[in-house]
Structures are given as C-alpha cells and as structure tokens.
Design an enzyme around this catalytic site. Structure first.
Site, PDB file in Angstrom:
ATOM      1  N   GLY A   1     -61.689  43.289-105.188  1.00  0.00           N
ATOM      2  CA  GLY A   1     -62.548  43.749-104.113  1.00  0.00           C
ATOM      3  C   GLY A   1     -62.288  42.955-102.848  1.00  0.00           C
TER       4      GLY A   1
ATOM      5  N   GLN B   1     -64.054  39.468 -94.660  1.00  0.00           N
ATOM      6  CA  GLN B   1     -63.021  38.582 -95.201  1.00  0.00           C
ATOM      7  C   GLN B   1     -61.709  38.695 -94.435  1.00  0.00           C
ATOM      8  OE1 GLN B   1     -63.841  39.921 -99.501  1.00  0.00           O
ATOM      9  NE2 GLN B   1     -63.167  37.815 -99.737  1.00  0.00           N
TER      10      GLN B   1
ATOM     11  N   HIS C   1     -71.199  41.775-105.216  1.00  0.00           N
ATOM     12  CA  HIS C   1     -70.432  40.705-104.563  1.00  0.00           C
ATOM     13  C   HIS C   1     -69.973  41.138-103.165  1.00  0.00           C
ATOM     14  CE1 HIS C   1     -67.343  37.318-104.762  1.00  0.00           C
ATOM     15  NE2 HIS C   1     -66.898  38.044-103.760  1.00  0.00           N
ATOM     16  N   GLU C   2     -69.443  42.359-103.087  1.00  0.00           N
ATOM     17  CA  GLU C   2     -68.890  42.822-101.809  1.00  0.00           C
ATOM     18  C   GLU C   2     -69.994  43.121-100.790  1.00  0.00           C
ATOM     19  OE1 GLU C   2     -65.925  42.229-101.443  1.00  0.00           O
ATOM     20  OE2 GLU C   2     -65.351  42.110-103.541  1.00  0.00           O
TER      21      GLU C   2
ATOM     22  N   CYS D   1     -63.543  34.497-105.580  1.00  0.00           N
ATOM     23  CA  CYS D   1     -63.553  35.182-104.295  1.00  0.00           C
ATOM     24  C   CYS D   1     -62.267  34.837-103.562  1.00  0.00           C
ATOM     25  CB  CYS D   1     -64.765  34.732-103.483  1.00  0.00           C
ATOM     26  SG  CYS D   1     -64.860  35.501-101.858  1.00  0.00           S
ATOM     27  N   LEU D   2     -61.632  35.849-102.987  1.00  0.00           N
ATOM     28  CA  LEU D   2     -60.381  35.603-102.263  1.00  0.00           C
ATOM     29  C   LEU D   2     -60.597  34.674-101.074  1.00  0.00           C
ATOM     30  CD1 LEU D   2     -58.846  39.200-102.336  1.00  0.00           C
ATOM     31  CD2 LEU D   2     -58.142  37.228-103.702  1.00  0.00           C
TER      32      LEU D   2
ATOM     33  N   HIS E   1     -71.159  40.064 -99.118  1.00  0.00           N
ATOM     34  CA  HIS E   1     -70.286  39.636 -98.018  1.00  0.00           C
ATOM     35  C   HIS E   1     -70.746  40.233 -96.684  1.00  0.00           C
ATOM     36  CE1 HIS E   1     -67.001  37.202 -99.516  1.00  0.00           C
ATOM     37  NE2 HIS E   1     -66.734  38.033-100.503  1.00  0.00           N
TER      38      HIS E   1
HETATM   39 ZN    ZN Z   1     -65.638  37.582-102.148  1.00  0.00          ZN
END
Ligand code: ZN
Length: 218
Positions: A105, A110, A189-190, A147-148, A193
C-alpha cells in the site's frame, strides 16, 4: 466486496453480480448497470485484461518516498476535487512506486502529495482509492505492520478485523468496499496516512529480527 455505491441493489437484476475473484479473506463482487458486464473499477495496467494505453506507460514514473522524519507525513491531506490527468498520473506513479518498493500500500502523502489518494495491492490486484472514508469497523486483529516511510522497522498493531469504506475511483465514481484481514489492515493503515497518522503511534510493541512475524510494508 466492492460494489458500486449508488445503484447497489442486492438481489436486483438478472444475475448482474459477478464474482471477479475470491480469496479467503476478500471476495470481490462487481456490479455494472450499464452493460450487465463484468466491470473493473480500477483501470490500470496491472489489472487483468486491461492494457489501456502506451502513453500512460510512458508517462509513469517512480516518485520519491519520504520518511518518518519528514513533517509532511504529519499533515492532513485535502480531498481530491478534480478527477483529471494530473490525478491519473499521480495514481499511476504511486502504483509504480509501490510495486517497485515491494509494498502492499502507498498513500499520496508518502510521495509528498497532500491529497486523499491511496493505492493498495494485497495480492488480489491493484486497488485505487480516492477520498476514502471508513464507514464501519468490526472485530479486532493483532499483527505485524511495516511502512515504506519507516524503513527497517516493524511493530505489532491492533486493527479492526473487518472494514467497510467508501471511496471514489480515478473518474470520480463512488464505490463501497467490505474488506477483511490484511486488506482491512491495509485500508486502515493507508487512510491513517491521510490524517497524518503513522502506525508507530499506535503499535503495542516494536518487532525485532528475533520475532518471526510476517512483514507488510505499506
Ligand atoms: Zn505506511
């Protein structure tokens, strides 16, 4: 389950619900009023049977993923109002960037764009969500998350087991989705963000190499 939100009428019509794909945790059903056909609400080069245009491929680009130190990740993202080429390019680039980083995701903040846009692929194909809103949650699951934007770390995070959400596609059409397990976790999660929240804020404990948890980078 993904349904077209506006015209959703369970049981209506002559078999106009089509099982696109069924996974243990996520059955996807699509409904198309226009031609009674199987419809994909997520046109993209990664979606089965779709090979839209060469121009889009050429215009796609990797974007830089910003990291936890960056204050942009703590800002609230604004809703998308224009469903134009710029949005399509953002969505294409985000998918490219997510796949390139082996994520499941990615949210627009991000890649330093403060708009309410996310892309996901939990193994069942690309899902693009514009202006997603959580409508309902149910149950609880506890599991590892990464998380990226928080490279090299992961932690245990409690999330709802089931999530119902609405969102728009890249053309502004509204849909509803019912998701469970990993996809539910990913949606939470997304969308976090988009409100400037990171999983590290709510994890119960950090995981280290000696923990044998499965990692999901979002
Ligand atoms: Zn993330």
């Amino acid at each position: 389950t993904i349904t077209k939100a506006k015209d959703f009428r369970p049981g209506a019509g002559r078999g106009r619900f089509f099982a696109l794909r069924t996974l243990p945790f996520c059955a996807v059903l699509l409904y198309n009023e226009k031609d009674d056909g199987l419809m994909c609400p997520f046109p993209s080069r990664w979606t089965e049977g779709q090979d839209k245009s060469k121009e889009r491929r050429i215009s796609m680009a990797l974007r830089k993923i910003i990291c936890i130190e960056d204050e942009l990740l703590r800002k609230k993202s604004r809703p998308v109002e224009k469903f134009d080429e710029k949005l399509h390019r953002l969505l294409d680039d985000m998918a490219e960037t997510m796949y390139n980083a082996n994520g499941v995701g990615l949210a627009a903040p991000q890649v330093a764009v403060l708009r309410r846009v996310v892309v996901m692929d939990c193994g069942d194909g690309l899902i693009e969500m514009v202006n997603p809103e959580i409508l309902e949650t149910e149950g609880e699951q506890d599991g590892p998350e990464g998380c990226l934007s928080v490279p090299g770390r992961r932690g245990m995070v409690k999330r709802p087991m089931k999530v119902r959400a609405k969102f728009q596609d890249r053309n502004g059409e509204w849909y509803e989705i019912e998701a469970e397990e990993l996809l539910a976790r990913c949606i939470m999660h997304e969308t976090d963000h988009l409100d400037g929240k990171l999983y590290v804020d709510i994890m119960s404990r950090e995981l280290f190499d000696e923990d044998d948890g499965e990692e999901t980078e979002e």
